[in-house]
Design an enzyme around this catalytic site. Structure first.
Site: not given
Ligand code: CP
Length: 309
Positions: A51-52, A80, A101, A129
């Site tokens: 999603r993100t 590496k 991320r 998050h």
């Molecule tokens: N909600 C969320 O962070 O989903 P993903 O891990 O799929 O990005």
């Protein structure tokens, strides 16, 4: 230039403005179709995401911009031994804004020390998050018409769930929000969330184990996945994995206007028979993620003097 590492980087007024912008984007999509013409977003995902990452990419495309990046560290020079600092310093030559991320808590903060462009934390370990939280705030606002005077139940893995930590930090800034923290004792929120976030905010909170007992009191129920990847042993994970499974029967005594949310992915926490209940809002929530990320990209580029709208 400003970054987004946690929602506390934003004032309540700035969050309100972003929700208002996202709402306008939802209602007037064409107006924003070329706002980011010629701009590039880099998505640096050192940890899995559906999603993100995809909603960030869809967001930039719908603003008229372009996207580059990677979805796994394995295919990059991180494998590496390249440091986050070097990767980010270099990528910031190629893009106007970076969404990142990383499994290590604090990695996006380290990235801000070397970047030439705004950094967005798209999830760092069990820490925060913030773009999920903005998604959640937009969803609650669209469902309830307000972000205060709400009783919110957070259920599942409250220890490792970074979406929960970020959401508590954000929601406790609004008036009369009551938190019902539903988890087995071993998976309750970390102590610092109580001592450094909830107590100083003055927000009311209770810690319970039974979802059924508190169900009638909730305006919002935020289910979460047991975070298998963050447990120290498989045995510990298996002990808790099906601790809470929401099904239609458990909703019998819930409010008629309950809003059921989940940051997704779900594993087994919400039975699929709940999906057709009008109170289930988790797929709308995922869609809202695209709109709030459009608003965020526009806002950070504008604050950095790289966009006018
Ligand atoms: N909600 C969320 O962070 O989903 P993903 O891990 O799929 O990005």
């Amino acid at each position: 230039m400003r970054h987004l590492l946690d929602t506390t980087d934003l004032t309540l007024e700035e969050i309100d403005d972003m929700i208002a912008l996202a709402t306008d984007i939802i209602e007037n999509k064409q107006k924003y179709a070329h706002v980011c013409d010629g701009k590039k977003l880099a998505t640096l995902f050192f940890e899995p995401s559906t999603r993100t990452r995809l909603s960030f990419e869809a967001a930039m495309y719908e603003l008229g911009g372009n996207v580059l990046g990677f979805s796994s560290a394995d295919s990059t020079s991180a494998s590496k031994g390249e440091t986050v600092e070097d990767t980010v310093r270099m990528v910031s030559n190629y893009a106007d804004i970076i969404a990142m991320r990383h499994p290590l808590e604090g990695a996006p903060r380290v990235a801000t020390t070397r970047t030439l462009v705004p950094i967005i934390n798209a999830g760092d370990g069990g820490h925060a998050h913030p773009t999920q939280t903005l998604t959640d705030l937009l969803t609650i606002y669209r469902e309830k018409g307000k972000l205060g005077d709400i009783t919110i139940g957070l259920c599942g893995d409250l220890k490792f769930g970074r979406t929960v930590h970020s959401l508590i930090k954000a929601m406790c800034r609004y008036k009369n929000v009551k938190f019902v923290l539903i988890a087995p004792k071993e998976l309750q929120v970390p102590d610092y969330i109580i001592s450094d976030v909830l107590i100083p905010s003055g927000a009311e909170y209770v810690q319970v184990e039974s979802l059924e007992d508190v169900m009638p009191t909730l305006d919002v129920l935020y289910m979460t996945r047991i975070q298998r990847e963050r447990f120290f042993s498989e045995e510990e994970y298996l002990k808790h994995k099906d601790a809470y499974i929401l099904d239609l029967k458990k909703l019998d005594n819930a409010k008629k206007d309950l809003t059921i949310m989940h940051p997704l992915p779900r594993v087994n926490e919400i039975s699929t028979d709940v999906d057709d209940d009008p109170r289930a809002k988790y797929f709308e929530q995922a869609l809202n993620g695209k709109y709030i990320r459009m608003a965020l990209i526009m806002t950070l580029l504008k604050w950095g003097g790289n966009l006018e709208y």
